[in-house]
Design an enzyme around this catalytic site. Sequence first.
Site, mmCIF file in Angstrom:
data_model
loop_
_atom_site.group_PDB
_atom_site.id
_atom_site.type_symbol
_atom_site.label_atom_id
_atom_site.label_comp_id
_atom_site.label_asym_id
_atom_site.label_seq_id
_atom_site.Cartn_x
_atom_site.Cartn_y
_atom_site.Cartn_z
ATOM 1 N N SER A 175 -3.415 3.412 9.925
ATOM 2 C CA SER A 175 -4.728 2.462 10.567
ATOM 3 C C SER A 175 -4.590 2.603 12.097
ATOM 4 O O SER A 175 -4.759 3.799 12.558
ATOM 5 C CB SER A 175 -4.374 1.082 10.196
ATOM 6 O OG SER A 175 -5.395 0.331 10.465
ATOM 7 N N ASP A 390 -11.278 3.018 0.926
ATOM 8 C CA ASP A 390 -11.071 2.256 2.045
ATOM 9 C C ASP A 390 -12.269 2.418 2.796
ATOM 10 O O ASP A 390 -12.767 3.407 3.201
ATOM 11 C CB ASP A 390 -9.915 2.718 2.838
ATOM 12 C CG ASP A 390 -9.699 2.221 4.314
ATOM 13 O OD1 ASP A 390 -10.119 1.183 4.557
ATOM 14 O OD2 ASP A 390 -9.110 2.713 4.957
ATOM 15 N N HIS A 447 -7.072 0.596 1.872
ATOM 16 C CA HIS A 447 -6.352 0.813 3.304
ATOM 17 C C HIS A 447 -5.223 -0.143 3.366
ATOM 18 O O HIS A 447 -5.439 -1.229 3.468
ATOM 19 C CB HIS A 447 -7.347 0.316 4.334
ATOM 20 C CG HIS A 447 -6.952 0.302 5.789
ATOM 21 N ND1 HIS A 447 -7.120 1.399 6.538
ATOM 22 C CD2 HIS A 447 -6.468 -0.400 6.660
ATOM 23 C CE1 HIS A 447 -6.784 1.565 7.721
ATOM 24 N NE2 HIS A 447 -6.597 0.050 7.936
#
Lengths: 470, 470
Positions: A175, A390, A447
């Site tokens: 991320s 994601d 994610h």
Amino acid sequence: MAALQLFILCVVLNMVLSSSQQIITTLPGFDGDLPFKLETGYIGVGQNDDVQLFYYFIESERSPEDDPLVLWLSGGPGCSGFSGLVFEIGPLSFDYEKSKVNLPKFLLNPYSWTKVANIIFLDAPVGTGFSYANTWQGYIMNDTLSAAQNYYFLRKWLIAHPSFLANPLYIGGDSYSGIIVPMIVQHISDGIDVGHRPRMNLKGYLLGNPLTDSTENQNSVPHFAYLNALISHEIYESAKRNCQGEYVNVDPSNGLCIADLENITECISRVNHAQIYEPSCRGPFISPRRKLFNWNRSIIEEDSLDFLSSPTQPAASGTWCRFHNYVYSYIWANDKTVQRAIGVQEGTVKYWVRCNQSLSYTKDVSSSLAYHRNLIKKGYQVLIYSGDVDMKVPYVATEAWIKSLNLTIETGWQPWFVEGQVAGYWYRYKEKNNYHLTFATVKGAGHTAPEYKPKECLGMIDRWFACHPL
Amino acid sequence: MAALQLFILCVVLNMVLSSSQQIITTLPGFDGDLPFKLETGYIGVGQNDDVQLFYYFIESERSPEDDPLVLWLSGGPGCSGFSGLVFEIGPLSFDYEKSKVNLPKFLLNPYSWTKVANIIFLDAPVGTGFSYANTWQGYIMNDTLSAAQNYYFLRKWLIAHPSFLANPLYIGGDSYSGIIVPMIVQHISDGIDVGHRPRMNLKGYLLGNPLTDSTENQNSVPHFAYLNALISHEIYESAKRNCQGEYVNVDPSNGLCIADLENITECISRVNHAQIYEPSCRGPFISPRRKLFNWNRSIIEEDSLDFLSSPTQPAASGTWCRFHNYVYSYIWANDKTVQRAIGVQEGTVKYWVRCNQSLSYTKDVSSSLAYHRNLIKKGYQVLIYSGDVDMKVPYVATEAWIKSLNLTIETGWQPWFVEGQVAGYWYRYKEKNNYHLTFATVKGAGHTAPEYKPKECLGMIDRWFACHPL
């Protein structure tokens, strides 16, 4: 020369003296002794070590002396390393069946990456997890300073753990770490070039669903939504035409573009951006804070806090939501017994949150692409993987910046397998200096990927560390 | 005039006399009385009624006299109506936890479409399920004959069940029924025009993941694979360029196209075409019969037969495979006690299979598009829905033929919701004659949708029957 050596000795001594560490053999919530070696501790960084970074270090369960050493960052910024440890790639996970609201219980994660690597889970930047500052100035943070502090942390950690100096070293994260990790790698690489001590055995870096360029990332969302049947081809084509591919910095007088974006927002705002096929547990009616383009996985955190006052199991409240899983981390990490057990210094952190959104943090680096471009020159091994469903950091955004590097294809797009199943697709670039960049999708993962497809991701990382094809 | 009436009476009498039916109140595998009204029976069609079509009829659990009547076909061709009944839209499903290999147990499906509709699950064409022929000629079948026989079946069924004559009538089905259902609807529509008895209260038709044009469907697979990250953009563009969009009837001298198709095949052949995110339970190493372009869901059937000789639970054998769920249907339906309980005539069907691939069947209609085009003129309500992660009949193929009809958009692409979650997307066309065509995707559902997303599909169908927006 003697003066220089004395100076280095002083730096090194200072580095060691300002750190604390302890070996943990049992943990509240885990029955019996831990079947892996866990160490926690603080390392002081920043001016006069006013910033104290907390870490969890877990030795490889295979061959600690030979396996890679990985410094792992959970993104956010503000997401605790503990989150990476229990929800993604670490050896523990909460036992949702046996846990009670006031008594979280642990299970072993059979797909922990510590089966094949030594991993330092770091609470960084300051204000994350149990990391704290002794001064208010210490809390003022940005990407540049954070990366520098993480580098300093690693130097001190390695001085305190010289037995790991020879292990292949990788920096990893997911991320928002897509911004920070390449910067840390650049620091290490530069440090090697100028002879910083300790000398690090840097081999490369790995990033999962990494944010790389915030604007480009946000601009990829409509494309991803179209690919996944969340918006129609017509809306997508219209938005491309009317907005010229720019969906973030929109001219307010461009009514056609704004109408298209409203249309897109209506279609996707109530989808779970972290994994488009899982339930979304807040709609616009629950919170006006939900944004169309948001990669920050912590946005759902506050909701889970509501469960802390609930007398029942988190998951017992209607629709299953993945973030219910996170509730036990709040209970566990805020328990004083737990904090004593893992060596948290009393009074330093008022309330532990999985992802702290109230950092005094300036995002001063909007793209890490230049760092990737620099590091290509160095011959490192790079793995970029993306859970392919994601929508926070869509794989198409990641693919696009990788392609923009204009590298030489070594192996084209092909499936990779775990237990005979297609686990995703991968390809690899190679440069003359032996730099390898592998890009892999993880089919059906969100994610970030290991949270959704743990078995597949362990298979992937094991092969990648071993320099095998995926 | 009197002669005509006498003739009609004779036809009608013949229709009634040649059918058999019985009410079933208990079923082996279900504890206690059935909480819904089940009837099974045969109706003779074809020359001298030499073809006996078996059906399961379940009354609506809400208001049988007001709710729609649906004739449902499971596709294949050759897939039993029982499959639709227990694995898709019917009130029973197997209880996998409590079932044993020799003793399948039923559960109630809370999302049965019989909560809102009367449904006839038909074993058609002949050779499907328990339907049989008295002559070998009766088994020689094609699309045209099958559709005519289904129409004849429905006429006779309605004569035998006059209380359902006033109910709104819909014809429905999935997969290969995309060919047959529009043909049946055309028969009914024509029958109404020429005054066939009984007069049917036809309101429309509904199709799930329907095969409509076999060539176009197969040509859509690379596009779908690209959209879902199974092949790269480069491979897809190359194939489009080299093959000119034609991936089925390829010129053997077109080496570039063939190379691209081999590349695509390598990427997708080991993915589960019925639902790309679920495990694939046969690879090319298991069976050379797997084809690149295949919408026939029965292709995996034979594997499940292996489990019949296994002394353990089907699901206990490693990787979970959806088709393990089908195994209990073989055990249950081939049990003599069961067959007696549901009124199967002894000696008519040697071995029941869920999807019979050994039919003597000619696919003489390669596209049902012309039927859709004809039916637009009639003012019917049409629902086409597609599980959006099905690669057998990809939603993009379905969207493409719908668009080719050049209808007038009434409502644009937008999300539809079940329990506050985005369950898919939909849009609607309207023509001047009050014809409505609704197209809906079912997010995360495979081939066919209600098997994967039962709750969502019940929500969808309930609203659609009630003429509400999805």
